[in-house]
Each structure stands twice: as structure tokens, then as C-alpha cells.
Design an enzyme around this catalytic site. Structure first.
Site, PDB file in Angstrom:
ATOM      1  N   LYS A 157       3.341  51.607 -28.033  1.00 32.76           N
ATOM      2  CA  LYS A 157       2.852  50.634 -27.044  1.00 32.76           C
ATOM      3  C   LYS A 157       1.356  50.786 -26.809  1.00 32.76           C
ATOM      4  O   LYS A 157       0.602  49.810 -26.852  1.00 32.76           O
ATOM      5  CB  LYS A 157       3.613  50.810 -25.722  1.00 32.76           C
ATOM      6  CG  LYS A 157       5.106  50.551 -25.795  1.00 32.76           C
ATOM      7  CD  LYS A 157       5.751  50.700 -24.441  1.00 32.76           C
ATOM      8  CE  LYS A 157       5.660  52.088 -23.871  1.00 32.76           C
ATOM      9  NZ  LYS A 157       6.314  53.116 -24.706  1.00 32.76           N
ATOM     10  N   GLU A 164      -1.471  57.089 -16.231  1.00 35.13           N
ATOM     11  CA  GLU A 164      -1.923  57.486 -17.557  1.00 35.13           C
ATOM     12  C   GLU A 164      -2.032  59.002 -17.680  1.00 35.13           C
ATOM     13  O   GLU A 164      -2.387  59.698 -16.730  1.00 35.13           O
ATOM     14  CB  GLU A 164      -3.309  56.883 -17.830  1.00 35.13           C
ATOM     15  CG  GLU A 164      -3.287  55.429 -18.219  1.00 35.13           C
ATOM     16  CD  GLU A 164      -2.898  55.263 -19.671  1.00 35.13           C
ATOM     17  OE1 GLU A 164      -3.755  55.355 -20.547  1.00 35.13           O
ATOM     18  OE2 GLU A 164      -1.692  55.041 -19.926  1.00 35.13           O
ATOM     19  N   ARG A 165      -1.734  59.509 -18.880  1.00 33.15           N
ATOM     20  CA  ARG A 165      -2.057  60.898 -19.176  1.00 33.15           C
ATOM     21  C   ARG A 165      -3.571  61.033 -19.339  1.00 33.15           C
ATOM     22  O   ARG A 165      -4.233  60.104 -19.799  1.00 33.15           O
ATOM     23  CB  ARG A 165      -1.365  61.343 -20.469  1.00 33.15           C
ATOM     24  CG  ARG A 165       0.153  61.235 -20.434  1.00 33.15           C
ATOM     25  CD  ARG A 165       0.745  61.596 -21.790  1.00 33.15           C
ATOM     26  NE  ARG A 165       2.191  61.439 -21.791  1.00 33.15           N
ATOM     27  CZ  ARG A 165       2.816  60.318 -22.118  1.00 33.15           C
ATOM     28  NH1 ARG A 165       2.119  59.247 -22.469  1.00 33.15           N
ATOM     29  NH2 ARG A 165       4.132  60.249 -22.116  1.00 33.15           N
TER      30      ARG A 165
END
Length: 476
Positions: free
Chosen positions: A164, A190-191
Site C-alpha cells: 500500500k 506512521e512508523r
């Protein structure tokens, strides 16, 4: 978000993680969604958003920053307005957090910069413009089978590890050449690694000066992850309504927005609904998506990534999000396992724009023929596994052969993965995609090796690969 001497002053009476209870004088209770500023002994502000009225003088709110070190009795000032974020052109090329504070190490925003509240109603129906123009991406399978609407909402659905974020980054890369508007990226949960990669890629590709990045990272409190999409959308609405510029809004990952809302709901003591989600799931998803619209001929186009938990497309969060979309791009784990990248499922992906009135009779007919061939191949796979392809009729063998070639032609190398694959990225115009699919359906490529079509750009490039492989065979 401003405060003055006339705003109510309260004090913290309870802290439970991200949830803060605040007591005010009777008759001066802040409204729901109003921002409270906690005046504690830290240099950074702590902002709490009101979520519930517990009684005539107590409110319960969710903190948008970490509350470690907060104690009871600390003074709290009601701002009299929702959380506001900076919205002028000064935010272009910057990285912001949920409250609009710059987090990129550059100079802070000037105090006189225009600000806008993150909560506002969706545009009324009579002001909206229909999303009928196609946003061409250069990604063959998307442009052919699930064209994205300019001024509409599209999402990529998939489980963990099916690509994705890579597709979102490729769309950003493709946008550099063709898209002249403003792009806003909302990193929801988000990482840090993903956020750093995206920031570096946007800076390297030269698109950062026309972009705004808004992050609510995975390690931040649920309140920040819950509201960061609203912050990005508020900035997008400013450029649409005030500057009259088209905006591309990219959100990764919208499932984490739902997940953060579920955490907030549990912290507030609400009873869970289906599969443990918050009872306000549909309302929260609608509040975000209904603000994404074209108004007066100027558009906000949303492209979202949506994680599908355990690859279960019947999950309540997935179905709630999908009900608001114009285009659905479904990523398949089985196709990813076979190396078919981008792993877009041609049978389950769909778009309201795939209509002969919008895309033209030729595009529609080719897309339907491609789908029909691949669907027939899927139906025959069990027979092929048991008996072999030789047991099929001549007509079925031809359809299977062409369907396999179509699947391979709809793969393509991405510019953002060039460092890992060694293959230069390909952006393919829609006309070339239609030409290639038509050639395969007409039997032009029946004698070609499937490998010639795999990870190629145009059909002419595949023809060159086929001719080169034949020359190599003859030479050996």
C-alpha cells in the site's frame, strides 16, 4: 486558538493516560470539541480537546500530546474555539504535527500566520461539483480498471506487506511531472521509518516545495493520531477555498485513524460496538470523508491507504470507509506472493468512473474484456491444478493463455523501488495501456514468452524484449 482573560479558567482533577478531567466554575463549561490549554511547567503546550460533559462543572477531554508528568491541580484555560492550525503558504515544504507546530527543525511559524479550526461542516450539496475527470496515474492496472476521480475519494485496501505505502509513494512520484496543484500528506499512525523515507523521497524528487506533511506518529497518543487527518484536511480546504488551487490529499493509513478513535472511545468509557470498535465509528468516518469534495470547480482529491486486518474485507472499519469512496483498489496477497506487482486485484477493484459515458466506449470495452478473461482463468484454475491445462478445450486454453499474459502486462516497475530491484521505473500513458491490452486480447502476443510482458512498460517495450530473447536463443 486564542486565550484571553475572559475565557474560563479551570483545574485538572484527574489524569488517566490520555484522558484528562477538568473542573470549571458553574455556568462556564467549555463546549464539545473546544481546545483547552493546560498551563503546566513544560515549555511545550499541552492541548486537550473536550469530548464529554460529566456534570455541570466537569468536562472530560483527550490530550493531543503526552501527559507524562501532569498532576492534579494544574491550571487549565479554555480557548473558546477548537484546535486551530496554520494554513497560509508558509506551511508549504514543512512538516507539522497535529496542532500545526513545525517539527522539521526549521524556524517556527510567525505568530501572525492565519489559522483555521480543524472542525468545520462539510460543504453543502448545492456547492459541490461532480467528480467526473480522471486523475491519470501512469500505473497501468489502476488507470485501466479502477481510474481515480479528480475531486473524489479513492483508497487502496490491503493487509500487511502487500504494497500500500509503495503505491502511495509511486503516486507522489508520478505527480511531480503531471500534477501542478498542492499535495498534502497525512501520516496517520506512521512508523518513523516510513515517515523518514517519504520525507527524503519528496525532497529528492523536488515535490516538497509544493507539499505539506502532517504527521501523527505511531508512538504518539491516540488523540494525536485521531485528529491528524482533520489537520491535513483543514490545510487542504484552505488552499481549495482561499487560494483556489487543486489539492491532492494522501492519507496513510486511514485504518489507524479508526484504530485511534477506538482507543479514545475506550479511554472515555464508552461501550464497544461490533468487533470491539467504537459505537461512533460510522459518524467519525463520515465526518472525515464528507469534507473531501470539489467546490466551485476546485477539487480536493483524496487517495488513501487502508489496512485490512487479517485480510478480512468484512471488517466493520473497512466497510465503513469503503462506503464513502468513488474508487476502490484492492491489493491481493496471493498476487503479491506470485510477484505480480503492483498486486492490484483486477476483479475486486472498481471505480464509478469506469463507465462508457465517462471513459469512452473503447476504454470500457477493453477493461471489461480484460476482466472477463481473467475471471474465466480464475474459474478454471482448480481444473488446471487437478488435470492440467492440456485437458481444457482449445477455446479455454486460448483464454487462459491470454489472461496470464494480461496479468503479466499489468505489472510494472516503480521508480520508488528502483534502488531495490535495479529496474528503472515506468510511467505508462493510458493510451499505451489500452493499446497493449487490445493487442493481447486480439492474439498478437499469443506466441510471445510470458516473461517478455512481465515488468514491462508499453507493449512496444515488451516486443523489444521478446525480439531480444529470440536473438539470444538463436545466437546460443
Amino acid at each position: 486558538m486564542t486565550t484571553d482573560s475572559n475565557t474560563p479558567l479551570g483545574k485538572v482533577i484527574a489524569v488517566r493516560g490520555a484522558v484528562v478531567d477538568v473542573s470549571f466554575a458553574p455556568g462556564r463549561l467549555p463546549q464539545l470539541d473546544e481546545a483547552l490549554v493546560i498551563e503546566w511547567d513544560r515549555p511545550e503546550k499541552l492541548i486537550v480537546e473536550v469530548q464529554a460533559h460529566l456534570d455541570k462543572q466537569t468536562v472530560r477531554g483527550v490530550a493531543l500530546q503526552a501527559t507524562a508528568g501532569l498532576r492534579r491541580g494544574v491550571s487549565v484555560r479554555a480557548s473558546g474555539a477548537p484546535v486551530t492550525v496554520p494554513v497560509d503558504e508558509a506551511v508549504l515544504g514543512r512538516l507539522l504535527d497535529v496542532t500545526g507546530t513545525a517539527c522539521d527543525g526549521l524556524a517556527p511559524f510567525p505568530p501572525d500566520l492565519p489559522r483555521a479550526p480543524i472542525h468545520r461542516p462539510a460543504p453543502p450539496l448545492e456547492r459541490r461539483s461532480p467528480a467526473t475527470a480522471i486523475f491519470e496515474t501512469g500505473i497501468k492496472v489502476i488507470d485501466l480498471l479502477a481510474p481515480l476521480p479528480q475531486g473524489g475519494k479513492a483508497a487502496m485496501f490491503g493487509g500487511a506487506g502487500v504494497g500500500k505505502t509503495v503505491v502511495v509513494m509511486e503516486l507522489i512520484h508520478a505527480m511531480v511531472k503531471s500534477y501542478q496543484g498542492i499535495s498534502i500528506f497525512a501520516g496517520i499512525g506512521e512508523r518513523s521509518r516510513e515517515g523518514h523515507e517519504l520525507f527524503t523521497e519528496m525532497r529528492r524528487s523536488g515535490v516538497l516545495d509544493r507539499s505539506v506533511l502532517v504527521y501523527g506518529q505511531m508512538n504518539e497518543p491516540p488523540g494525536a493520531r485521531w485528529r491528524v487527518g482533520m489537520t491535513a484536511l483543514t490545510i487542504a480546504e484552505y488552499f481549495r477555498d482561499q487560494k483556489r488551487q487543486n489539492v491532492l490529499l494522501l492519507m496513510d493509513n486511514v485504518f489507524r485513524f479508526v484504530q485511534a478513535g477506538s482507543e479514545v472511545s475506550g479511554l472515555l468509557g464508552r461501550l464497544p460496538s461490533r468487533v470491539g470498535y467504537q459505537p461512533t465509528l460510522a459518524t467519525e468516518v463520515a465526518a472525515l470523508h464528507e469534507r473531501i469534495a470539489s467546490v466551485g470547480g476546485v477539487s480536493v482529491t483524496a487517495i488513501e491507504a487502508v489496512y485490512v486486518p487479517a485480510d478480512d474485507f468484512t471488517d466493520p472499519a473497512v466497510t465503513a470507509i469503503s462506503s464513502h469512496l468513488d474508487s476502490m483498489i484492492v491489493l491481493s496477497r496471493s498476487m503479491a506472493a506470485e510477484g505480480m506487482y503492483p498486486a492490484v486485484d483486477p476483479l475486486n477493484s472498481s471505480s464509478i468512473l469506469l463507465d462508457p459515458i465517462v471513459v469512452g466506449e473503447d476504454h470500457y470495452r477493453i477493461a471489461e474484456d480484460v476482466r472477463r478473461a481473467i475471471a474465466h482463468y480464475k474459474d478454471l484454475q482448480d481444473i488446471i491444478s487437478l488435470l492440467g491445462i492440456e485437458e481444457l478445450s482449445a477455446q479455454d486454453r486460448t483464454i487462459v493463455m491470454r489472461a496470464r499474459r494480461l496479468q503479466r502486462f499489468l505489472t510494472q516497475p516503480f521508480a520508488v523501488t528502483e534502488a531495490f530491484t535495479g529496474k528503472p521505473g515506468r510511467s505508462v500513458p493510458l493510451a499505451e495501456t489500452l493499446k497493449g491490452c487490445r493487442a493481447i486480447l486480439d492474439g498478437t502476443c499469443d506466441r510471445w514468452a510470458e516473461a517478455s510482458l512481465y515488468m514491462s512498460g508499453t507493449i512496444d517495450e515488451a516486443r523489444f524484449k521478446e525480439a531480444s530473447s529470440k536473438r539470444d536463443v538463436m545466437a546460443s
